[in-house]
Write a protein that holds these residues in place. Structure first.
Motif, short mmCIF file in Angstrom:
data_model
loop_
_atom_site.label_atom_id
_atom_site.label_comp_id
_atom_site.label_asym_id
_atom_site.label_seq_id
_atom_site.Cartn_x
_atom_site.Cartn_y
_atom_site.Cartn_z
N ILE A 210 0.84 -1.20 0.00
CA ILE A 210 0.00 0.00 0.00
C ILE A 210 0.87 1.25 0.00
O ILE A 210 0.63 2.18 -0.77
N GLN A 211 1.88 1.27 0.84
CA GLN A 211 2.77 2.44 0.91
C GLN A 211 3.51 2.66 -0.40
O GLN A 211 3.61 3.79 -0.88
N SER A 212 4.05 1.60 -0.98
CA SER A 212 4.84 1.76 -2.20
C SER A 212 3.98 2.15 -3.40
O SER A 212 4.40 2.97 -4.22
N THR A 213 2.78 1.57 -3.50
CA THR A 213 1.92 1.97 -4.61
C THR A 213 1.41 3.39 -4.42
O THR A 213 1.27 4.13 -5.40
N ASN A 214 1.16 3.80 -3.19
CA ASN A 214 0.76 5.18 -2.93
C ASN A 214 1.86 6.14 -3.36
O ASN A 214 1.59 7.17 -4.00
N PHE A 215 3.11 5.81 -3.04
CA PHE A 215 4.24 6.63 -3.46
C PHE A 215 4.31 6.73 -4.99
O PHE A 215 4.47 7.83 -5.55
N ALA A 216 4.15 5.59 -5.66
CA ALA A 216 4.21 5.58 -7.12
C ALA A 216 3.09 6.42 -7.72
O ALA A 216 3.30 7.15 -8.70
N ILE A 217 1.90 6.36 -7.15
CA ILE A 217 0.77 7.15 -7.65
C ILE A 217 1.05 8.63 -7.54
O ILE A 217 0.80 9.40 -8.47
N ILE A 218 1.60 9.04 -6.40
CA ILE A 218 1.92 10.48 -6.21
C ILE A 218 2.99 10.92 -7.21
O ILE A 218 2.86 11.99 -7.84
N GLU A 219 4.03 10.12 -7.39
CA GLU A 219 5.09 10.48 -8.34
C GLU A 219 4.56 10.52 -9.78
O GLU A 219 4.91 11.42 -10.54
N LEU A 220 3.73 9.54 -10.12
CA LEU A 220 3.16 9.55 -11.47
C LEU A 220 2.24 10.75 -11.68
O LEU A 220 2.22 11.33 -12.77
N ALA A 221 1.50 11.13 -10.66
CA ALA A 221 0.64 12.32 -10.78
C ALA A 221 1.47 13.57 -11.02
O ALA A 221 1.10 14.42 -11.83
N LEU A 222 2.60 13.66 -10.33
CA LEU A 222 3.49 14.82 -10.55
C LEU A 222 4.02 14.82 -11.98
O LEU A 222 4.10 15.87 -12.63
N TYR A 223 4.39 13.64 -12.48
CA TYR A 223 4.88 13.54 -13.86
C TYR A 223 3.77 13.90 -14.84
O TYR A 223 4.00 14.64 -15.80
#
Length: 94
Positions: free
Chosen positions: A20-33
């Motif tokens: 959950i933590q790692s996918t949440n991090f990836a979602i935030i980074e992808l949103a920024l991209y």
């Protein structure tokens, strides 16, 4: 899709929370991209894949263990949020 849920249902609490933590991090980074590359189909597909995985993982976690946020609390007669020890208050059950 079902195999992904079956795998999550067999994960220990700590590993599922890490997912959950790692996918949440990836979602935030992808949103920024995507903020700077809104027409990138690869990034958008990856965002949707991670978002789906995140939602499934949260659902499995909350069904098996406890709510992650107050939005996952289901109570009729008694406020149950905070009854379980926080993740850092006990060891891994792996």
């Amino acid at each position: 899709m079902w195999s992904e849920v079956l795998i999550m249902e067999n994960m220990c609490k700590e590993d599922l929370f890490k997912l959950i933590q790692s996918t949440n991090f990836a979602i935030i980074e992808l949103a920024l991209y995507l903020d700077t590359h809104p027409d990138c189909p690869c990034a958008l597909k990856t965002y949707h894949d991670y978002h789906h995985t995140f939602l499934e993982a949260v659902s499995v976690y909350q069904k098996r263990f406890e709510p992650i946020t107050i939005y996952g609390v289901h109570c009729d007669d008694y406020w149950t949020w905070g009854n379980e020890p926080w993740p850092w208050q006990k060891g891994c059950d792996c």
